[in-house]
Motif scaffolding. Structure first.
Motif, short mmCIF file in Angstrom:
data_model
loop_
_atom_site.label_atom_id
_atom_site.label_comp_id
_atom_site.label_asym_id
_atom_site.label_seq_id
_atom_site.Cartn_x
_atom_site.Cartn_y
_atom_site.Cartn_z
N SER A 86 -0.46 -5.71 -3.20
CA SER A 86 0.62 -5.59 -2.39
C SER A 86 1.52 -5.16 -3.99
O SER A 86 1.36 -6.00 -4.88
N VAL A 100 -1.39 -0.87 -2.18
CA VAL A 100 -2.14 0.01 -2.53
C VAL A 100 -3.93 0.91 -2.05
O VAL A 100 -4.40 -0.26 -1.95
N LEU A 114 0.41 4.53 -1.11
CA LEU A 114 0.82 2.81 -1.12
C LEU A 114 1.17 2.98 0.31
O LEU A 114 1.76 3.58 1.09
#
Length: 134
Positions: A86, A100, A114
């Motif tokens: 994250s 990601v 993302l």
């Protein structure tokens, strides 16, 4: 943890550099030898110094190429290490937090995708845009 941007210049090819190329140097040297005054030929020390410059130029170009490759590999490894993590990134409009999920490479530059907490996707995030890894 904050991630510093580690970038490779957009134009890393040796043929596109503004620096003098080895072939250009040799052409100048050959022209100098061809048109030198026979009564005052080129000094041996100066001639040797010019060849030393040529060798130095070639080694510098090789070092630059290796450094560019090393930076590119480091960027790739850094991006791959972020998969599943994250992160907080700055987009053109706001700060976003997301996981990601994928990496794409464009001209050797890693671009992250993302997945936000709301389930949306934000693409083309560079390493320089990431401010926090969670």
């Amino acid at each position: 943890m904050q991630v510093d941007a580690i970038g490779v210049p957009a134009d890393t090819t040796a043929s596109n550099r503004a620096a003098i190329q080895q072939e250009d140097f040799l052409q100048v040297l050959l022209a100098q030898l061809q048109f030198q005054d026979p009564l005052e030929p080129l000094d041996n020390n100066e001639f040797i110094a010019q060849f030393a410059e040529l060798t130095n130029l070639e080694q510098t170009q090789q070092l630059n190429d290796k450094l560019d490759t090393s930076l590119s590999l480091q960027n790739s490894a850094q991006a791959i290490g972020l998969i599943g993590r994250s992160v907080q990134a700055q987009t053109t409009t706001s700060q976003v937090v997301g996981k990601v999920v994928t990496i794409a490479f464009q001209n050797g530059t890693p671009l992250l995708t993302l997945e936000t907490e709301a389930g949306g996707f934000i693409t083309d995030i560079t390493l320089g845009q990431i401010s926090v890894i969670r």
